[in-house]
Design a protein around this motif. Structure first.
Motif, PDB file in Angstrom:
ATOM      1  N   UNK A   1       0.822  -1.221   0.000  1.00 41.33           N
ATOM      2  CA  UNK A   1       0.000   0.000   0.000  1.00 41.33           C
ATOM      3  C   UNK A   1       0.848   1.259   0.000  1.00 41.33           C
ATOM      4  N   UNK A   2       2.124   1.137  -0.347  1.00 43.66           N
ATOM      5  CA  UNK A   2       3.044   2.286  -0.301  1.00 43.66           C
ATOM      6  C   UNK A   2       3.735   2.469  -1.643  1.00 43.66           C
ATOM      7  N   UNK A   3       4.141   3.685  -1.942  1.00 42.91           N
ATOM      8  CA  UNK A   3       4.879   3.912  -3.190  1.00 42.91           C
ATOM      9  C   UNK A   3       5.752   5.146  -3.069  1.00 42.91           C
ATOM     10  N   UNK A   4       6.731   5.198  -3.962  1.00 45.00           N
ATOM     11  CA  UNK A   4       7.669   6.314  -3.961  1.00 45.00           C
ATOM     12  C   UNK A   4       7.963   6.661  -5.418  1.00 45.00           C
ATOM     13  N   UNK A   5       7.978   7.960  -5.727  1.00 39.05           N
ATOM     14  CA  UNK A   5       8.301   8.370  -7.098  1.00 39.05           C
ATOM     15  C   UNK A   5       9.080   9.676  -7.080  1.00 39.05           C
ATOM     16  N   UNK A   6       9.917   9.856  -8.097  1.00 42.45           N
ATOM     17  CA  UNK A   6      10.582  11.143  -8.305  1.00 42.45           C
ATOM     18  C   UNK A   6       9.856  11.834  -9.447  1.00 42.45           C
ATOM     19  N   UNK A   7       9.544  13.103  -9.275  1.00 43.27           N
ATOM     20  CA  UNK A   7       8.827  13.832 -10.322  1.00 43.27           C
ATOM     21  C   UNK A   7       9.764  14.901 -10.883  1.00 43.27           C
ATOM     22  N   UNK A   8      10.028  14.758 -12.190  1.00 42.40           N
ATOM     23  CA  UNK A   8      10.917  15.718 -12.859  1.00 42.40           C
ATOM     24  C   UNK A   8      10.157  16.338 -14.021  1.00 42.40           C
ATOM     25  N   UNK A   9      10.137  17.651 -14.097  1.00 38.67           N
ATOM     26  CA  UNK A   9       9.379  18.362 -15.141  1.00 38.67           C
ATOM     27  C   UNK A   9       7.954  17.837 -15.239  1.00 38.67           C
ATOM     28  N   UNK A  10       7.355  17.568 -14.097  1.00 37.97           N
ATOM     29  CA  UNK A  10       5.967  17.104 -14.082  1.00 37.97           C
ATOM     30  C   UNK A  10       5.791  15.630 -14.388  1.00 37.97           C
ATOM     31  N   UNK A  11       6.888  14.946 -14.729  1.00 39.98           N
ATOM     32  CA  UNK A  11       6.757  13.530 -15.098  1.00 39.98           C
ATOM     33  C   UNK A  11       7.206  12.622 -13.951  1.00 39.98           C
ATOM     34  N   UNK A  12       6.280  11.817 -13.404  1.00 38.74           N
ATOM     35  CA  UNK A  12       6.685  10.920 -12.315  1.00 38.74           C
ATOM     36  C   UNK A  12       7.447   9.698 -12.843  1.00 38.74           C
ATOM     37  N   UNK A  13       8.427   9.314 -12.078  1.00 34.66           N
ATOM     38  CA  UNK A  13       9.217   8.134 -12.427  1.00 34.66           C
ATOM     39  C   UNK A  13       9.275   7.307 -11.148  1.00 34.66           C
ATOM     40  N   UNK A  14       8.690   6.082 -11.196  1.00 40.72           N
ATOM     41  CA  UNK A  14       8.545   5.370  -9.928  1.00 40.72           C
ATOM     42  C   UNK A  14       9.876   4.784  -9.458  1.00 40.72           C
ATOM     43  N   UNK A  15       9.997   4.703  -8.141  1.00 41.15           N
ATOM     44  CA  UNK A  15      11.226   4.227  -7.503  1.00 41.15           C
ATOM     45  C   UNK A  15      10.955   2.820  -6.976  1.00 41.15           C
ATOM     46  N   UNK A  16      11.833   1.867  -7.286  1.00 37.44           N
ATOM     47  CA  UNK A  16      11.628   0.488  -6.828  1.00 37.44           C
ATOM     48  C   UNK A  16      12.031   0.364  -5.364  1.00 37.44           C
ATOM     49  N   UNK A  17      11.008   0.074  -4.533  1.00 41.96           N
ATOM     50  CA  UNK A  17      11.282  -0.063  -3.099  1.00 41.96           C
ATOM     51  C   UNK A  17      12.136  -1.302  -2.856  1.00 41.96           C
ATOM     52  N   UNK A  18      13.146  -1.131  -2.033  1.00 39.76           N
ATOM     53  CA  UNK A  18      14.053  -2.234  -1.728  1.00 39.76           C
ATOM     54  C   UNK A  18      15.281  -2.186  -2.605  1.00 39.76           C
TER      55      UNK A  18
END
Ligand SMILES: [Zn+2]
Length: 548
Positions: free
Chosen positions: A108-125
């Protein structure tokens, strides 16, 4: 040292001297000059018997609040009873402590980096993980700012946050410190309470730490295995460090370059500077972090254990010298090589066994220290020094009467004892006591040879230091570049916080015996000294002395 006279009768009183022949008298006088009282030599064998019980698979890694921890605690209490030591908790030998545990539910958790409005998801672990030491907010979206080491040290006129706007943002910290900072100072300002305060004062709402690859005790591959284990904090709100901070993330240094893209700096450059403890630049990052977290929260209780060997001097008996060690470890976790029990034989069945062994031998030998000795086994060290923090803040004896803490955590008797490393050697009068106790046993001392690892604040002595109590911790030492260093480093990388820190590893019983001799001598030296220990006037930690 520990001279023995009259077939092992260890107690030497001045009145007995007249009974001795001249030769014996001289040796007694010599012994008396070294220490007023004498205890039998330790040989490491009785110590190993305790370790075997505490690190047995049956104890299931002694996780705070678990049945395995309770079994280990019951065993310790049984031994203390058998040794005739007095209960000194607030429930017999026990001091119950309440905790809140937090566990991340990554589904139920997520992490993303947003650059110029574009999210790029981060792989947990893989790329990063949440740290549940902090009560994570359900949702965070904020700009990132690189704050170097993230230190604000007024004593050195040093402030990584100066000139940066962090209001409502997330700080990115590279762990470590510049070389101008002493290890004690750097360690203190990297402790969670100080870290949280700096971040809050700067207006930040969260932080990302990138471990310094030059000082990682645990490789990422093992760190990530532990990420879904529960974290804990003390339930009592007086211990709530993280008010206002809702995001904590640890970033894999191997994937850290992406954080610096477009900033005009590279992570390679930062890591190279950090490795040499050079000053780091600080700058905003052209990125937003977006986090969603789901936490599983539970309430639980676990106990510290406290026993007392009463002092004999009417003036000094009301004062306490604490010998502490943490009893908890990591419990059952992700299997490594098919083994899922994190036995914690060195971390820290070894220290608990040492305190038990010393308590047993001193009592059996009829040693009567002038001040009282307090034998303290704390819980939840692995969760952030929580059991000791609770005890040091709310002790079961009057706080003002605690004059010293001598802590033992993972003293690593896996190499011959040629030298003792003393953490806090230059901070208080205990440093000279330790130097003398080591010398009496034919061993030299050295200060912390690896300041980047922050050992001084990474175990329970720090809880006492923060309450103003002069404290130290010792380990079997080695010099830089020696084969012993290689052995210790190999141990850290392979066994530290891994299931292989178990009973199937080589230990050096002779090194342990001598280390115990030194520790017991030190405890008696401090307990019998006319004056209570004091901080050195130039010690940074003297500032806490008012807190007693
Ligand atoms: Zn540990």
């Amino acid at each position: 040292m520990a001279a023995i006279c009259f077939g092992g009768s260890p107690l030497l009183k001045h009145a007995e001297f007249k009974l001795c022949s001249l030769v014996v008298c001289l040796s007694l006088l010599f012994a008396a000059a070294v220490s007023a009282q004498s205890v039998p030599n330790f040989d490491g064998k009785s110590w190993w018997e305790y370790v075997k019980v505490l690190a047995d698979d049956n104890m299931e890694g002694r996780e705070t609040g678990s049945p395995g921890y309770q079994r280990a605690a019951a065993y310790v209490v049984d031994q203390l009873k058998k040794d005739g030591l007095q209960p000194a908790g607030n429930k017999g030998y026990y001091q119950p402590v309440k905790f809140i545990s937090r566990q991340i539910d990554e589904s139920g958790s997520s992490l993303a980096l947003v650059r110029d409005g574009k999210p790029q998801s981060v792989t947990l672990g893989e790329e990063a993980m949440f740290s549940t030491r902090v009560p994570l907010a359900p949702e965070t979206e904020a700009l990132l700012v690189f704050v170097g080491y993230g230190l604000n040290v007024p004593e050195k006129n040093y402030n990584d946050y100066a000139g940066l706007n962090l209001k409502g943002k997330v700080a990115v910290i590279f762990t470590g410190s510049p070389s101008e900072m002493s290890s004690a100072l750097a360690s203190h300002y990297q402790s969670s309470a100080e870290r949280a305060k700096e971040l809050r004062d700067a207006g930040a709402i969260g932080f990302i730490t990138i471990p310094n690859p030059a000082a990682m005790d645990i490789p990422w591959g093992r760190m990530k295995l532990a990420r879904t284990r529960p974290s804990m904090s003390l339930a009592d709100s007086m211990f709530d460090d993280w008010k206002g901070i809702g995001l904590a993330v640890v970033w894999n240094p191997e994937f850290a370059e992406q954080l610096f893209d477009g900033s005009g700096h590279t992570f390679t450059e930062i890591a190279a500077l950090g490795k040499e403890r050079q000053p780091l630049p600080t700058f905003p990052l052209p990125l937003t972090i977006r986090a969603k977290t789901k936490l599983i929260t539970k309430h639980l209780e676990s106990e510290n254990i406290v026993a007392k060997l009463p002092g004999s001097d009417p003036q000094l008996a009301s004062q306490y010298v604490v010998l502490s060690a943490h009893l908890d470890h990591l419990g059952i976790g992700e299997p490594i090589n098919g083994d899922k029990i994190y036995n914690g034989a060195m971390d820290n069945a070894s220290g608990s066994a040492l305190v038990l062994d010393i308590a047993d031998k001193l009592h059996a030998a009829g040693v009567k220290p002038k001040r009282s000795l307090l034998f303290l086994f704390v819980t939840a060290e692995e969760k952030g020094l929580l059991g000791s923090r609770y005890f040091a803040a709310k002790p079961t004896v009057p706080k003002k009467d605690i004059v010293a803490d001598l802590n033992t955590d993972m003293f690593l008797p896996i190499i011959p004892l040629k030298m003792v490393t003393v953490y806090g050697l230059e901070e208080s009068s205990l440093g000279d006591d330790a130097r003398q106790a080591a010398k009496d046993n034919g061993v030299e001392v050295q200060p912390d040879p690896e300041p980047l690892r922050n050992i001084f604040i990474r175990s329970d002595q720090y809880s006492f230091i923060k309450q103003g109590v002069p404290s130290l911790a010792m380990k079997v030492g080695y010099t830089k570049g020696s084969p012993e260093e290689a052995t210790a480093m190999k141990w850290l990388h392979e066994r530290y916080h891994a299931p292989s820190d178990d009973l199937q590893q080589p230990v050096d019983l002779a090194a342990t015996g001598k280390f115990e001799d030194i520790m017991a001598d030190l405890a008696l030296k401090v307990a019998d000294a006319p004056k209570a220990p004091s901080w050195n006037s130039d010690s940074f930690f003297q500032r806490f002395a008012g807190g007693k």
